[in-house]
Design a protein around this motif. Sequence first.
Motif, PDB file in Angstrom:
ATOM      1  N   GLN A 132     -16.793 -10.228  13.464  1.00 11.70           N
ATOM      2  CA  GLN A 132     -18.053 -10.986  13.295  1.00 11.70           C
ATOM      3  C   GLN A 132     -18.355 -11.355  11.848  1.00 11.70           C
ATOM      4  O   GLN A 132     -19.435 -11.830  11.547  1.00 11.70           O
ATOM      5  CB  GLN A 132     -19.259 -10.201  13.866  1.00 11.70           C
ATOM      6  CG  GLN A 132     -19.212  -9.980  15.365  1.00 11.70           C
ATOM      7  CD  GLN A 132     -19.508 -11.262  16.138  1.00 11.70           C
ATOM      8  OE1 GLN A 132     -20.582 -11.838  16.041  1.00 11.70           O
ATOM      9  NE2 GLN A 132     -18.531 -11.740  16.875  1.00 11.70           N
ATOM     10  N   HIS A 133     -17.433 -11.060  10.875  1.00 16.77           N
ATOM     11  CA  HIS A 133     -17.665 -11.426   9.479  1.00 16.77           C
ATOM     12  C   HIS A 133     -17.772 -12.992   9.415  1.00 16.77           C
ATOM     13  O   HIS A 133     -16.979 -13.689  10.066  1.00 16.77           O
ATOM     14  CB  HIS A 133     -16.491 -10.909   8.634  1.00 16.77           C
ATOM     15  CG  HIS A 133     -16.578 -11.347   7.213  1.00 16.77           C
ATOM     16  ND1 HIS A 133     -17.593 -10.967   6.380  1.00 16.77           N
ATOM     17  CD2 HIS A 133     -15.784 -12.158   6.463  1.00 16.77           C
ATOM     18  CE1 HIS A 133     -17.417 -11.516   5.191  1.00 16.77           C
ATOM     19  NE2 HIS A 133     -16.339 -12.245   5.213  1.00 16.77           N
ATOM     20  N   VAL A 134     -18.373 -13.293   8.541  1.00 17.15           N
ATOM     21  CA  VAL A 134     -18.601 -14.723   8.304  1.00 17.15           C
ATOM     22  C   VAL A 134     -17.799 -15.212   7.160  1.00 17.15           C
ATOM     23  O   VAL A 134     -17.645 -14.591   6.175  1.00 17.15           O
ATOM     24  CB  VAL A 134     -20.049 -14.971   7.978  1.00 17.15           C
ATOM     25  CG1 VAL A 134     -20.293 -16.435   7.862  1.00 17.15           C
ATOM     26  CG2 VAL A 134     -20.910 -14.316   8.958  1.00 17.15           C
ATOM     27  N   GLY A 135     -17.419 -16.416   7.328  1.00 16.45           N
ATOM     28  CA  GLY A 135     -16.731 -16.932   6.129  1.00 16.45           C
ATOM     29  C   GLY A 135     -16.478 -18.410   6.299  1.00 16.45           C
ATOM     30  O   GLY A 135     -16.974 -19.029   7.236  1.00 16.45           O
ATOM     31  N   LEU A 136     -15.747 -18.977   5.377  1.00 17.46           N
ATOM     32  CA  LEU A 136     -15.460 -20.414   5.446  1.00 17.46           C
ATOM     33  C   LEU A 136     -13.989 -20.681   5.772  1.00 17.46           C
ATOM     34  O   LEU A 136     -13.606 -21.791   6.111  1.00 17.46           O
ATOM     35  CB  LEU A 136     -15.840 -21.092   4.126  1.00 17.46           C
ATOM     36  CG  LEU A 136     -17.327 -20.999   3.768  1.00 17.46           C
ATOM     37  CD1 LEU A 136     -17.587 -21.467   2.346  1.00 17.46           C
ATOM     38  CD2 LEU A 136     -18.182 -21.804   4.738  1.00 17.46           C
ATOM     39  N   GLU A 137     -13.161 -19.611   5.690  1.00 18.39           N
ATOM     40  CA  GLU A 137     -11.725 -19.796   5.984  1.00 18.39           C
ATOM     41  C   GLU A 137     -11.428 -19.477   7.449  1.00 18.39           C
ATOM     42  O   GLU A 137     -12.145 -18.719   8.087  1.00 18.39           O
ATOM     43  CB  GLU A 137     -10.868 -18.879   5.098  1.00 18.39           C
ATOM     44  CG  GLU A 137     -10.904 -19.199   3.620  1.00 18.39           C
ATOM     45  CD  GLU A 137     -12.121 -18.603   2.926  1.00 18.39           C
ATOM     46  OE1 GLU A 137     -12.788 -17.767   3.572  1.00 18.39           O
ATOM     47  OE2 GLU A 137     -12.406 -18.978   1.785  1.00 18.39           O
ATOM     48  N   ALA A 138     -10.297 -20.048   7.954  1.00 16.49           N
ATOM     49  CA  ALA A 138      -9.918 -19.848   9.352  1.00 16.49           C
ATOM     50  C   ALA A 138      -9.524 -18.394   9.626  1.00 16.49           C
ATOM     51  O   ALA A 138      -9.850 -17.839  10.670  1.00 16.49           O
ATOM     52  CB  ALA A 138      -8.766 -20.782   9.715  1.00 16.49           C
ATOM     53  N   LYS A 139      -8.826 -17.768   8.657  1.00 19.54           N
ATOM     54  CA  LYS A 139      -8.449 -16.346   8.818  1.00 19.54           C
ATOM     55  C   LYS A 139      -9.504 -15.486   8.141  1.00 19.54           C
ATOM     56  O   LYS A 139      -9.906 -15.764   7.010  1.00 19.54           O
ATOM     57  CB  LYS A 139      -7.102 -16.079   8.133  1.00 19.54           C
ATOM     58  CG  LYS A 139      -5.907 -16.403   9.001  1.00 19.54           C
ATOM     59  CD  LYS A 139      -5.170 -15.109   9.405  1.00 19.54           C
ATOM     60  CE  LYS A 139      -3.928 -15.396  10.249  1.00 19.54           C
ATOM     61  NZ  LYS A 139      -4.232 -15.803  11.631  1.00 19.54           N
ATOM     62  N   CYS A 140      -9.958 -14.429   8.838  1.00 21.03           N
ATOM     63  CA  CYS A 140     -11.010 -13.564   8.293  1.00 21.03           C
ATOM     64  C   CYS A 140     -10.553 -12.879   7.000  1.00 21.03           C
ATOM     65  O   CYS A 140      -9.485 -12.283   6.951  1.00 21.03           O
ATOM     66  CB  CYS A 140     -11.407 -12.522   9.328  1.00 21.03           C
ATOM     67  SG  CYS A 140     -12.661 -11.394   8.732  1.00 21.03           S
ATOM     68  N   GLN A 141     -11.397 -12.964   5.981  1.00 18.12           N
ATOM     69  CA  GLN A 141     -11.087 -12.359   4.677  1.00 18.12           C
ATOM     70  C   GLN A 141     -11.130 -10.834   4.756  1.00 18.12           C
ATOM     71  O   GLN A 141     -10.543 -10.152   3.946  1.00 18.12           O
ATOM     72  CB  GLN A 141     -12.097 -12.819   3.616  1.00 18.12           C
ATOM     73  CG  GLN A 141     -12.092 -14.298   3.330  1.00 18.12           C
ATOM     74  CD  GLN A 141     -10.829 -14.748   2.613  1.00 18.12           C
ATOM     75  OE1 GLN A 141      -9.759 -14.869   3.207  1.00 18.12           O
ATOM     76  NE2 GLN A 141     -10.935 -14.987   1.311  1.00 18.12           N
ATOM     77  N   ARG A 142     -11.883 -10.327   5.748  1.00 17.09           N
ATOM     78  CA  ARG A 142     -12.055  -8.872   5.849  1.00 17.09           C
ATOM     79  C   ARG A 142     -10.968  -8.199   6.666  1.00 17.09           C
ATOM     80  O   ARG A 142     -10.380  -7.227   6.249  1.00 17.09           O
ATOM     81  CB  ARG A 142     -13.409  -8.562   6.510  1.00 17.09           C
ATOM     82  CG  ARG A 142     -14.460  -8.264   5.506  1.00 17.09           C
ATOM     83  CD  ARG A 142     -15.631  -7.576   6.171  1.00 17.09           C
ATOM     84  NE  ARG A 142     -16.812  -7.847   5.361  1.00 17.09           N
ATOM     85  CZ  ARG A 142     -18.053  -7.839   5.822  1.00 17.09           C
ATOM     86  NH1 ARG A 142     -18.275  -7.617   7.083  1.00 17.09           N
ATOM     87  NH2 ARG A 142     -19.060  -8.085   5.019  1.00 17.09           N
ATOM     88  N   CYS A 143     -10.708  -8.762   7.888  1.00 18.65           N
ATOM     89  CA  CYS A 143      -9.803  -8.043   8.783  1.00 18.65           C
ATOM     90  C   CYS A 143      -8.595  -8.883   9.210  1.00 18.65           C
ATOM     91  O   CYS A 143      -7.744  -8.397   9.962  1.00 18.65           O
ATOM     92  CB  CYS A 143     -10.558  -7.547  10.014  1.00 18.65           C
ATOM     93  SG  CYS A 143     -10.981  -8.871  11.154  1.00 18.65           S
ATOM     94  N   GLY A 144      -8.539 -10.139   8.758  1.00 22.98           N
ATOM     95  CA  GLY A 144      -7.391 -10.985   9.101  1.00 22.98           C
ATOM     96  C   GLY A 144      -7.461 -11.568  10.503  1.00 22.98           C
ATOM     97  O   GLY A 144      -6.513 -12.230  10.956  1.00 22.98           O
ATOM     98  N   GLY A 145      -8.582 -11.316  11.211  1.00 24.46           N
ATOM     99  CA  GLY A 145      -8.740 -11.830  12.578  1.00 24.46           C
ATOM    100  C   GLY A 145      -8.903 -13.344  12.605  1.00 24.46           C
ATOM    101  O   GLY A 145      -9.115 -13.980  11.572  1.00 24.46           O
ATOM    102  N   GLU A 146      -8.786 -13.901  13.831  1.00 26.78           N
ATOM    103  CA  GLU A 146      -8.918 -15.349  14.004  1.00 26.78           C
ATOM    104  C   GLU A 146     -10.398 -15.746  13.954  1.00 26.78           C
ATOM    105  O   GLU A 146     -11.242 -15.083  14.554  1.00 26.78           O
ATOM    106  CB  GLU A 146      -8.346 -15.764  15.371  1.00 26.78           C
ATOM    107  CG  GLU A 146      -6.826 -15.761  15.446  1.00 26.78           C
ATOM    108  CD  GLU A 146      -6.167 -16.748  14.482  1.00 26.78           C
ATOM    109  OE1 GLU A 146      -6.716 -17.860  14.335  1.00 26.78           O
ATOM    110  OE2 GLU A 146      -5.139 -16.388  13.885  1.00 26.78           O
ATOM    111  N   GLY A 147     -10.680 -16.840  13.258  1.00 29.35           N
ATOM    112  CA  GLY A 147     -12.059 -17.292  13.169  1.00 29.35           C
ATOM    113  C   GLY A 147     -12.374 -18.385  14.180  1.00 29.35           C
ATOM    114  O   GLY A 147     -11.499 -19.161  14.554  1.00 29.35           O
ATOM    115  N   GLU A 148     -13.634 -18.416  14.631  1.00 33.64           N
ATOM    116  CA  GLU A 148     -14.079 -19.497  15.514  1.00 33.64           C
ATOM    117  C   GLU A 148     -15.085 -20.349  14.741  1.00 33.64           C
ATOM    118  O   GLU A 148     -16.007 -19.813  14.111  1.00 33.64           O
ATOM    119  CB  GLU A 148     -14.750 -18.905  16.756  1.00 33.64           C
ATOM    120  CG  GLU A 148     -15.138 -19.962  17.783  1.00 33.64           C
ATOM    121  CD  GLU A 148     -16.151 -19.449  18.809  1.00 33.64           C
ATOM    122  OE1 GLU A 148     -16.514 -20.219  19.702  1.00 33.64           O
ATOM    123  OE2 GLU A 148     -16.581 -18.281  18.690  1.00 33.64           O
ATOM    124  N   VAL A 149     -14.881 -21.664  14.771  1.00 29.82           N
ATOM    125  CA  VAL A 149     -15.784 -22.546  14.022  1.00 29.82           C
ATOM    126  C   VAL A 149     -17.004 -22.871  14.890  1.00 29.82           C
ATOM    127  O   VAL A 149     -16.854 -23.296  16.033  1.00 29.82           O
ATOM    128  CB  VAL A 149     -15.058 -23.850  13.617  1.00 29.82           C
ATOM    129  CG1 VAL A 149     -15.991 -24.765  12.831  1.00 29.82           C
ATOM    130  CG2 VAL A 149     -13.820 -23.518  12.780  1.00 29.82           C
TER     131      VAL A 149
END
Length: 441
Positions: free
Chosen positions: A260-277
């Motif tokens: 659930q981390h937030v960010g602007l990149e597709a790959k999570c900066q915290r855990c490397g998980g997949e991001g949903e836009v």
Amino acid sequence: MRLLSKVFQPLITIPKNAKIKSTEVTCKSQKLLLECGLIRPTSSGLFAILPLAQRAMDKLETHIRKHIEAAGAQRISLPSLTSAWLWDNKHIEAAGAQRISLPSLTAASLWDKSGRLQEMGPELMKATDRHGKQYVLAPTHEEAITDLLADVGPLSYKQLPLILYQISSKFRDEHRPKHGLLRARQFTMMDAYSHHATEECVRNTYERMSQAYRDIFEGLGLKVYRVEAPSGAMGGSLSHEWQAVAEAGEDSLTVCQRCQHVGLEAKCQRCGGEGEVVSSIEVGHTFVLNTRYSSPLGACYTDAQGARPALRAACYGVGGSRLLAACVEAGGAWPRGVAPYSALLVPPKEGSKEWQQLGWSSVEQVYSQLSVLPTLRDDVIVDDRCDMTIGKRLMQANRMGYPYTVVMGKAALESPPRYELVCGSSTQLLTMPELLKTIDT
Ligand code: ATP
Ligand code: MG
Ligand code: MG
Ligand code: MG
């Protein structure tokens, strides 16, 4: 505990103060308000309302509203220079902020000094007085607050950190106003400004104010992410946007599916998980400004050695009218505490069996039983358009999204009477004690 020593109250003695000419002070109230540090002129005929005067104004506003509303008046806001807000200010004040009001008209010369007259260009709304003096209708108040602190200063390091906030109209000549209150050319903003001696103190206060923001949004039941953002025309060294997830949003952010981390990149900066836009609405923006405005505008403080370094600052803005719209965008029902009314009472249809047997007195009785609940005090309204069917009124209530709707239907004739409690998508048939207990918890 509230301490007078922490109250922002620049005391002056009129004949001795070079900044205010004694010939300009023409009456008792003006002298008292100026000398006791309740108000401060910013330009000819324009005043900053400082924390003590603001408290008095708030009380006056409550007092006036009580009586004017008892007389049947309903509050609205037309485009004007007045303020209107949607939540009480406890979270901001718990973080140490004191409320003030700055004029909407700010001298264009200040914007020239900070460089933003050029930088913000066509977004600035401007006005000219009869003497040809130019003003900017403030889109934000960094220049004005810094000028105020330069004017009353230098503050002592003992008075820092100083956190001042206001709730007022802002003006921006948006190229394309859109989505109603979400992007207007005049809108309400809560804007806070903190001033400090050290960078460490800036960071601490910045985090404390960020927590106040989280409490504000959580209290509204809104899912809001803090996202690192470019500082843009505001300048400074660090900034965060506060983004509420909503379809109508013009912005987007990437939420990690895993953490659930937030960010602007597709790959999570915290855990490397997949991001949903997802689409989102910028409901707030906070900035560490450091000396971006205090240096050009000359706002400094006196340190323990008697030197006068520039103040370090941070600023915090939440768009009130945009937030109101975001609440409506995000959910089916209004958040508690913001809903125009927390509960709607729907009496039977005129001429129906229930109507004949129950009569208006039982509507009044149910109304007063609901109204005494601490959670609903002064916050219940009756849909007395009884020529309409219950179904039709319920449909409208649903659309409006009252947190609670209480219906006096067929079961109200039973002994003991039972009432329908509609709350979001759930409906329960309850006796009065059950109903009161459910709403109260
Ligand atoms: P946007 O990117 O949507 O144009 P902004 O970055 O220009 O917003 P800020 O200068 O960061 O806005 O102002 C702080 C807050 O004021 C925003 O986070 C937003 O909640 C609110 N706000 C800004 N512009 C508007 C507007 N035109 N109408 C309503 N609220 C606004
Ligand atoms: Mg903008
Ligand atoms: Mg933005
Ligand atoms: Mg912004």
